[in-house]
Write an enzyme that holds these catalytic residues in place. Structure first.
Site, PDB file in Angstrom:
ATOM      1  CG  HIS A 178     -29.547  -5.775  11.766  1.00 45.86           C
ATOM      2  ND1 HIS A 178     -29.028  -4.511  11.739  1.00 45.86           N
ATOM      3  CD2 HIS A 178     -30.840  -5.646  12.190  1.00 45.86           C
ATOM      4  CE1 HIS A 178     -29.959  -3.641  12.121  1.00 45.86           C
ATOM      5  NE2 HIS A 178     -31.061  -4.307  12.398  1.00 45.86           N
ATOM      6  CD  GLU A 181     -26.225  -5.895   9.762  1.00 41.15           C
ATOM      7  OE1 GLU A 181     -25.770  -5.683  10.906  1.00 41.15           O
ATOM      8  OE2 GLU A 181     -27.132  -5.209   9.260  1.00 41.15           O
ATOM      9  NE  ARG A 236     -32.872  -4.068   9.108  1.00 37.05           N
ATOM     10  CZ  ARG A 236     -31.900  -3.174   9.309  1.00 37.05           C
ATOM     11  NH1 ARG A 236     -30.716  -3.364   8.796  1.00 37.05           N
ATOM     12  NH2 ARG A 236     -32.142  -2.093  10.032  1.00 37.05           N
ATOM     13  CG  HIS A 306     -25.125  -3.100  13.210  1.00 39.89           C
ATOM     14  ND1 HIS A 306     -26.423  -3.462  12.985  1.00 39.89           N
ATOM     15  CD2 HIS A 306     -25.065  -2.718  14.507  1.00 39.89           C
ATOM     16  CE1 HIS A 306     -27.127  -3.315  14.096  1.00 39.89           C
ATOM     17  NE2 HIS A 306     -26.329  -2.860  15.043  1.00 39.89           N
ATOM     18  CD  GLU A 380     -23.704  -0.027   9.333  1.00 37.51           C
ATOM     19  OE1 GLU A 380     -23.566  -1.228   8.994  1.00 37.51           O
ATOM     20  OE2 GLU A 380     -24.704   0.641   9.073  1.00 37.51           O
TER      21      GLU A 380
END
Ligand code: DDK
Ligand code: ZN
Length: 428
Positions: A178, A181, A236, A306, A380
């Site tokens: 993405h 990020e 994104r 991410h 994440e």
């Protein structure tokens, strides 16, 4: 006199504009279903961009929605929220400064200095860094071209081979699926640098690299990443053009062949979670899938990086079903999260994706798991919404260190579980 008056009015308009309304990120909470519907509407209009969740379809009553609102829609959006009595607070009021902070002083430090790894780098600089790293470590680092992006940029992975013992397994890490990020590519650079400088000096890193080759793909979505540097920091998806729509980009993390485009993804090209025309329709996801298909016997651990929200997730995200080794994966993620908490004080949630955040079909981790790579995780990274995607460079170091802690914990466990006990081969 007249010109002076006009000048005076313009001046006032101008200052009024710049002091009162900036681009902002709002944290908005709906209490009723009606408010949820209003918010879903707002989040697809007025040039707003959803930060959290990634798509309006995930918005529920009581969920904390992080929404980027450009200055020129600020009044409209706030009036609408007020009209429907929807509560909001301003999360970020200085997005312009934060973006500037993330792009300032790029490429002034030598690639060998530790400060280099505490900054964000442009795509071009990352390409130079990839070459530089390989050239400086000719016996241990190789560049592998695994494919190219929609706009024909190369997808380079680095292969780290610190020890030439036979029958090694491998670890794969990809970053930057993405575009917005940014901490993800920064982590991939950090991890390579950390591995090369601590091999032989740190017990865990040495153990991991003695037992595993490491493949690192620093930027899986180069077109999107480039676009976030030049045009739209909030982008994104990748940058592919869809037939029959003026909207651009496919969500590469919905484009893999794992319950592709079922609930939690969208067939609508304008959606942030557009799954693409068919599984692996995008050259970026196809390149990664092809590489892993041809290396599935050696790759034992898959990691995809991410941000944001601080979570360690594992399959499945494409269904609520539990995987066969759920308990194993849960214990590994738990230990990783505990180590982060102990060393750095930060809380990371962990669990199967679908139950921990939301249904998200077509993700790389689930597809990889079904391919037979049974240790598959989505990280994440920081933060939890304080800065969101605009995490200042001063936070890179801690974000990466805690992620390295998690990688170590998980990789060591995988080695323990998959290693043929050499002793018993001879003694039995
Ligand atoms: O792709 C997403 O929406 C997030 C990362 Se921003 C991860 C969702 C869970 C893992 C899906 N494979
Ligand atoms: Zn992501």
């Amino acid at each position: 006199m007249k010109t002076l008056l006009i000048w005076f009015v313009l001046m006032n308009l101008d200052t009024g504009h710049s002091t009162e309304t900036h681009d902002q990120v709002l944290s908005i909470t709906s209490k009723t279903q009606e408010q949820v519907d209003v918010l879903k509407n707002i989040s697809t209009q007025h040039e707003t961009v959803l930060w959290q969740p990634d798509s309006p379809q995930y918005i529920r009553e009581e969920s904390h929605v992080h929404l980027f609102v450009p200055a020129n829609s600020s009044k409209t959006v706030k009036d609408l929220l007020q009209k429907h009595s929807i509560a909001y607070v301003i999360l970020l009021d200085n997005t312009k400064e934060l973006i500037e902070m993330q792009t300032r002083n790029v490429s002034t430090d030598p690639r060998s200095s530790s400060s280099y790894y505490q900054r964000y780098h442009s795509l071009e600089e990352i390409y130079y860094w990839i070459n530089w790293t390989a050239q400086n470590n000719p016996s241990t680092v190789k560049v592998i071209l695994i494919g190219s992006s929609y706009e024909k940029r190369p997808l380079y992975a680095l292969k780290l081979t610190l020890n030439n013992r036979p029958n090694k397994t491998a670890l794969w890490i990809d970053c930057g699926i993405h575009a917005r990020e940014w901490i993800a590519p920064a982590f991939c650079l950090w991890f390579v640098q950390h591995s090369l400088s601590f091999y032989g000096r740190n017990k865990d890193i040495t153990n991991i690299l003695d037992n595993m080759d490491v493949y690192v793909l620093p930027v899986m979505n180069p077109d999107g990443y480039k676009y976030t540097w030049t045009t739209d920091r909030m982008w994104r998806k990748n940058r592919s053009i869809s037939k029959g729509s003026s909207c651009i980009g496919v969500d590469l993390n919905r484009n893999f062949d794992a319950n592709w485009c079922t609930m939690g993804a969208s067939h609508e090209p304008c959606s942030q979670i557009y799954c693409g025309a068919f599984p692996e329709s995008e050259p970026e996801s196809q390149a990664v899938a092809d590489f892993l298909r041809s290396h599935k016997d050696s790759v034992q651990l898959y990691l995809t990086i991410h941000s944001y929200s601080q979570m360690l997730l594992f399959p499945y995200s494409c269904t609520l079903d539990e995987v066969e080794n759920h308990q194993d994966l849960l214990e590994m993620a738990q230990e990783a999260a505990q180590n982060i908490k102990r060393h750095y004080g930060n809380n990371y949630k962990y669990g199967a994706g679908a139950k921990t955040i939301y249904l998200a079909p077509g993700g790389s981790d689930d597809w990889v798991y079904n391919l037979g790579i049974k240790y598959s995780f989505t990280f994440e990274l920081q933060d939890r919404g304080e800065y969101g995607f605009l995490l200042p460079p001063s936070h890179i170091s801690k974000a990466c260190k805690e992620a390295v802690t998690a990688v170590k914990a998980i990789a060591l466990k995988v080695i323990e579980k998959t290693q043929v006990p050499t002793r018993s081969l001879y003694t039995v």
